[in-house]
Every structure is written in structure tokens, then in C-alpha cells.
Scaffold this active site. Structure first.
Site, short mmCIF file in Angstrom:
data_model
loop_
_atom_site.label_atom_id
_atom_site.label_comp_id
_atom_site.label_asym_id
_atom_site.label_seq_id
_atom_site.Cartn_x
_atom_site.Cartn_y
_atom_site.Cartn_z
N TYR A 33 -11.39 -15.66 -29.47
CA TYR A 33 -11.94 -16.44 -28.35
C TYR A 33 -10.96 -16.58 -27.19
O TYR A 33 -9.81 -16.21 -27.27
CB TYR A 33 -12.51 -17.78 -28.80
N GLU A 34 -11.50 -17.06 -26.07
CA GLU A 34 -10.78 -17.11 -24.77
C GLU A 34 -10.37 -15.72 -24.30
O GLU A 34 -9.33 -15.53 -23.69
CB GLU A 34 -9.55 -18.03 -24.86
N GLY A 35 -11.24 -14.76 -24.58
CA GLY A 35 -10.94 -13.37 -24.23
C GLY A 35 -10.27 -12.70 -25.41
O GLY A 35 -9.16 -13.07 -25.78
N GLN A 84 -7.23 -9.20 -23.31
CA GLN A 84 -5.91 -9.61 -22.81
C GLN A 84 -5.03 -8.40 -22.54
O GLN A 84 -4.28 -8.36 -21.56
CB GLN A 84 -5.22 -10.53 -23.84
N ARG A 128 -6.04 -20.03 -22.67
CA ARG A 128 -5.36 -18.88 -23.27
C ARG A 128 -3.95 -19.26 -23.73
O ARG A 128 -3.51 -18.86 -24.80
CB ARG A 128 -5.33 -17.72 -22.28
#
Length: 595
Positions: free
Chosen positions: A441-443, A448, A297
Site C-alpha cells: 500500500y501507499e504505492g 516506488q 510513504r
């Protein structure tokens, strides 16, 4: 594409704003670091980024990655493998890794500088080595001694790369639904079967082996996220002595056709009784994987920063050269048939937006990296805990706020080009396409935002937020009597008060209806992002004010950009606070059948 590493601004933030040398020298492992070493490293990193990675950006985007369906091997774009070999020869993968595994032991801060410039130069290429750092950190924290001794030296040297294999066709963020199975074997290994999708750098020809970190379920695992375990599944099996053996049962069955980052192989992976070893405790894989996820992140925020910087540089060069119409206040280039478009107010607004988001993001990214160095290397347990809390709070802002800003900035920079920006030959449209994935991506940025408001703020009754608020309040108190700083301190103090009131109000609403958190979270994160940026812009303005008498135009430009940020970007928070307070009814009242 033209890219100039922003060495002067990196040095300004590190040495003049954050005074990183003094902070690092207080940490035993970095006691010998000095400004000359820091500057020398980032200068060489900039040369590699601009001279080796950047020239492959457009060609890599145009060529993309090619899958051989018979062998399941992926060929990366021309020049990618050779650039990676130069990267390894230069020792760049080992920069901030532990000397115990062959690393150079330099601060995380320097790795941040390196990766900002690499992402500016070529995000798709940078993702191949970039994911390896997350795998390295995860195994460092949770691996067995054999796993550490076997995999970490290879990841440190860059001989092998790493990936994170989470997503499946039916589940993305909701990992509790994943179906990949892990069957225990008599020799202590596991046979892993299932499917993974959207795996960045999941298959390539750059290194001799790929270290996949795979989430899967044991036969007796409880349902949901509490029943997930983590495994190391290498592309080629690794023997007890660390040597590479036969091909493992993990194969690329397709390469995703994407909007951007074409030079990186985003793979569908099929696992057919692939051999793996357990990382950490059974059914606690998600906790172990969070080490890699949080690193990723922060890395995605760094990607966004890199794209913002390069798009800005390209748009400025174009705006100074392209002539269209006359200035509203009269000709500025009377010897030409029209004025350069940089004389027009809205063009300047777009350019300054990108510049303010790049320079503000750089300050936040370097500050967060310095917190990580302190968290990792301090001998003081309280200091480590304090830094860990601040990193936890700021991670969602680095990821979501900075990627939102990159989307805004790259789109603005393409707009500066007018019709030429929409044409691939200009090069700028690639940065818009590449920037869009970073919000997903990555949440996703919504995830977030929920994490920030629901878990990091309301979840601990504002403990972490208050820690950052205290830092802001101390700065305001110090500068409150400085007349020259009022234009920066006053709006910062005002926003700080509003964030406190908004947080309290949302917390009370959430007690009655948890949908209030979901309705307000995205706006709330953006307000908090501006609070953080306003703090760093005020700090940068303070230094620039003190040094503007030197005659260095750098400080004049910094002050102009700070004033632009406070005048034109920070006021966005007024509307965001209003929408965050408006509640969930406008979103949730309509019946699903009416959509």
C-alpha cells in the site's frame, strides 16, 4: 510478544552520529531544544509503546474489527479505544504539530522516534492516529482558513482522526480512472457520490468524528489525473462554528478480510451525496493529496522499521533459549543436552540480517526526519530547497527498501523459531503477516522504484541523486586516509562509482526504449538503498571505532553488525546491478498468449 524500546540506539544515532541537537538549535523554532528534552520525550514514548500499545497487539490481531451492517459502525478490538484515550491524555498526537493549532511544536524527529516505537508495539493500532498526521499536513498546506481553523485543532488534539480516500474498485495506482463525482451546491459545498476501497481506519469507534480526505471529479473536469479534485468529507457534518452535526452520507459497507493488520479497520466506503468542501484548487487535488501520500510513504517505512526491530528482539530471545544440536566446533553448553541455537552460523546470519536492517533503517529514518525539520523550519531558502530534494529522493527508498527488508527480516526471524514460528501461539508469525502489506500500500514497491528511477533520477538528469552522492563523496574523502575505516569506506566508494555508471547506462537505454526503465527499476532501487545504508553504516562504524576503547559493549556490537552488513548484505548489489543491466528483452519478448 516482548518489546523493549531501543532507546540506546535511538540516542546513539541522534546524538553521536547525526548530532541532531546542534542542527535543530540552528532553526529558530527549535533553538531551545536540548538532548535532555529529546531523551526525556523518547523515554516516555517508549513507556507508552511497551506498556500500553504492545499488550494489545496479539489480542487485537486475534479479535479483529467488527462491522454492524445495520448502523455501518465498526467496533475496534478490546482495549484499542481505551489505549487511544490514554494516548490523547498524554498529548502524543500534538507532539510535532503547530502551536497555532494547539500543538507542542517539537521536531518531526521526535515524532519519528515515537512512531517507530508505536509501530514496533502495535502497527494496527498505530494506524488510527498515524493517518491523522498526513491529513493534518495536507490541510496545513492546502486547506482554506476555515478548514484549518475547524479541522486542525481537532486533528492536533487527537479528538478527531483522519483518513485518505483514494482507491476505488477499478483503480488503485492509476487514479486518473477514478469515478467518484462531486456536484457543486449553491452554498459552496459539494455532494460527493462514489465508492472507495482499502481505506485504512476508515470507520471506527475510537473518536467522535473522522476527517476523510476524498479524491473526486467535478462535472466539467478534464479526463485523467488532471481532472481530480480533493475534498474534506467528515463522518459527521461540521457546522460553520465547528460543532458536529448530523451523520454525513459516507458509510462503511464492508471491512476487508486481510492477511495481517487485523486490528485496523480496512474499509469499503460508500458515499451517497456526502457533503464535502473543496481543498485547494479545482482539478488540482492530486497535487494536494501528494502531501499526505508522501507523508504516508515515510510512515510505511517507519512501520517496516518497527516490525523489523520487534521481530529481531523476539528471535534473539528465542535463539538464546532454544537448544538444538551441538555447535560444529564442539559443545558450547556442555551442561545441557544440546546447545542454544544461537551458536549456529546460519541462525546468526538470520539474526544479524534483521539487526543490520533495523539499525540501518533507523539511521536513515532519523536522518530523513531531520531533513524534514530543516525543510520546514529553516530561514534559508536554499537550505529548504536542498532538504526538499533529498527528502524527495529518499522517500521512495524509505518506503520500498525498508519494507522489502522488513519482509526479509521478519521471515528470517520466523525461521529462527523453526516449526514453532509457524504456529500462531509463538507470536512471531503475526509480524510476517503484518509486514507483507507494507510492500503493497501507499504505492507498491514497483511504483516506488519507477518513481525513483524514472522521475527522481532520470527525470531531473540526476540532480537529486548527485546531491546525495556529494554527501557520500565528502565522507569518503574525509575518511579515505583513515586506515581503520578502509573496510567500510572502500566498498562504499566502489558502490558509489557503480551507481553512477549504472544510472548513466540506464538513462541511455531509456532514450531508445522506455521499457528499460520498468525492467531495471526494482533492482535499481535496491542498489540505491544499499548505497544509502552503506553510507550510514560507515558513519556509525566511524563513531563506534572512535569509542570502542570506552569498554562499552554497545560499540563492540555496533562494529560487529557493521562488518556483517558490509560482508554479507552489501554484496547483493553485484547481482542486482547485473540484472538491472540485462535489459527488458527477457521480460517483454514472449507473446502474451504464451503466458
Amino acid at each position: 510478544m516482548s518489546y523493549t524500546p531501543p532507546l540506546r540506539d535511538l540516542q546513539f544515532v541522534m546524538h553521536e552520529v547525526l548530532d541532531v541537537t546542534s542542527t535543530l538549535q540552528q532553526l529558530p523554532r527549535h533553538a531551545e531544544i536540548d538532548a535532555d528534552t529529546i531523551n526525556a520525550v523518547i523515554e516516555e514514548a517508549g513507556k507508552f509503546a511497551a506498556g500500553v500499545a504492545a499488550p494489545l497487539n496479539a489480542s487485537g490481531d486475534a479479535e479483529g474489527c467488527t462491522l454492524d451492517t445495520a448502523t455501518h459502525e465498526v467496533r475496534t478490538p478490546k482495549g484499542f479505544k481505551q489505549a487511544y484515550e490514554q494516548y490523547v491524555e498524554g498529548g502524543w498526537p500534538s507532539l510535532s504539530c503547530d502551536p497555532a493549532f494547539g500543538g507542542q511544536g517539537l521536531p518531526v524527529l521526535l515524532n519519528q522516534c515515537l512512531y517507530e516505537m508505536l509501530n514496533s508495539a502495535n502497527q494496527a493500532w498505530t494506524m488510527y492516529p498515524g493517518l491523522s498526521h498526513g491529513a493534518y499536513e495536507c490541510l496545513s498546506a492546502h486547506g482554506t482558513e476555515w478548514q484549518k481553523n475547524t479541522y486542525l485543532p481537532k486533528l492536533t488534539s487527537g479528538e478527531w482522526t483522519g483518513t485518505m480516500c483514494l482507491t476505488e474498485p477499478h483503480c488503485g495506482t492509476d487514479l486518473g480512472m477514478l469515478r467518484t463525482k462531486a456536484e457543486p451546491q449553491p452554498d459552496g459545498t459539494y455532494k460527493i457520490t462514489g465508492q472507495k476501497i482499502f481505506i485504512s481506519a476508515g470507520e471506527h469507534d475510537i473518536t467522535s468524528n473522522i476527517v476523510h480526505l476524498v479524491l473526486a471529479r467535478l462535472p466539467d473536469a478534464p479526463a485523467g489525473s488532471k481532472g481530480i479534485s480533493l475534498f474534506v468529507v467528515p463522518k459527521y457534518k461540521v457546522a460553520a462554528d465547528g460543532s458536529i452535526g448530523e451523520r454525513n452520507g459516507i458509510f462503511c459497507t464492508a471491512v476487508e478480510h486481510k492477511m495481517g493488520i487485523h486490528g485496523n479497520a480496512t474499509c469499503q466506503l460508500t458515499l451517497e451525496a456526502a457533503s464535502g468542501t473543496l481543498v485547494g484548487e479545482p482539478n488540482r487535488g492530486l497535487q494536494a493529496m501528494f502531501v499526505m501520500m508522501n507523508a504516508a510513504r515515510l510512515g510505511v517505512g517507519c512501520q517496516a522499521l518497527g516490525l523489523t526491530e520487534t521481530a529481531y528482539q523476539m528471535a534473539v530471545a528465542y535463539a538464546k533459549d532454544r537448544i538444538q544440536m551441538r555447535s560444529l566446533t564442539g559443545p558450547k553448553a556442555p551442561d545441557k543436552p544440546a546447545d542454544p541455537i544461537i551458536v549456529h552460523p546460519d541462525v546468526r546470519k538470520m539474526l544479524l540480517t534483521a539487526r543490520a536492517y533495523a539499525e540501518g533503517g533507523r539511521a536513515l529514518a532519523l536522518y530523513t526526519a531531520l531533513l524534514l525539520d530543516r525543510e520546514i523550519a529553516s530561514d534559508d531558502e536554499d537550505e529548504r530547497a536542498e532538504c526538499a530534494d533529498l527528502v524527495a529522493l529518499l522517500t521512495a527508498i524509505v518506503k520500498a527498501f525498508m519494507t522489502d527488508n522488513a519482509w526479509i527480516a521478519t521471515s528470517h526471524c520466523m525461521q529462527v523459531y523453526g516449526g514453532h514460528g509457524y504456529i500462531r501461539d509463538s507470536g512471531i508469525e503475526q509480524f510476517v503477516r503484518d509486514a507483507r502489506i507494507n510492500m503493497i500500500y501507499e504505492g507498491t514497491n514497483t511504483v516506488q522504484s519507477l518513481d525513483l528511477l524514472g522521475r527522481k533520477v532520470l527525470g531531473d538528469n540526476g540532480k537529486k541523486l548527485k546531491k546525495f552522492g556529494k554527501i557520500v563523496a565528502e565522507f569518503i574523502e574525509e575518511e579515505g586516509v583513515n586506515e581503520a575505516m578502509q573496510e567500510f569506506v572502500n566498498p562504499l566508494a566502489d558502490l558509489g562509482d557503480k551507481v553512477t555508471k549504472l544510472t548513466t547506462e540506464l538513462g541511455m537505454k531509456a532514450m531508445r526504449n522506455t521499457d528499460e526503465v520498468g525492467a531495471a527499476a526494482v533492482d535499481y532501487l535496491r542498489v540505491c538503498g544499499h548505497l544509502v545504508f552503506a553510507y550510514f553504516w560507515a558513519r556509525m562504524a566511524k563513531v563506534a571505532l572512535e569509542k570502542q576503547g570506552s569498554g562499552d559493549p554497545f560499540y563492540t556490537a555496533k562494529l560487529h553488525t557493521a562488518r556483517f552488513y558490509f560482508a554479507k548484505l552489501l554484496p547483493e548489489t553485484a547481482a542486482l546491478i547485473r540484472t538491472a543491466r540485462s535489459g527488458s528483452d527477457a521480460l517483454m519478448a514472449m507473446d502474451e498468449s504464451l503466458f
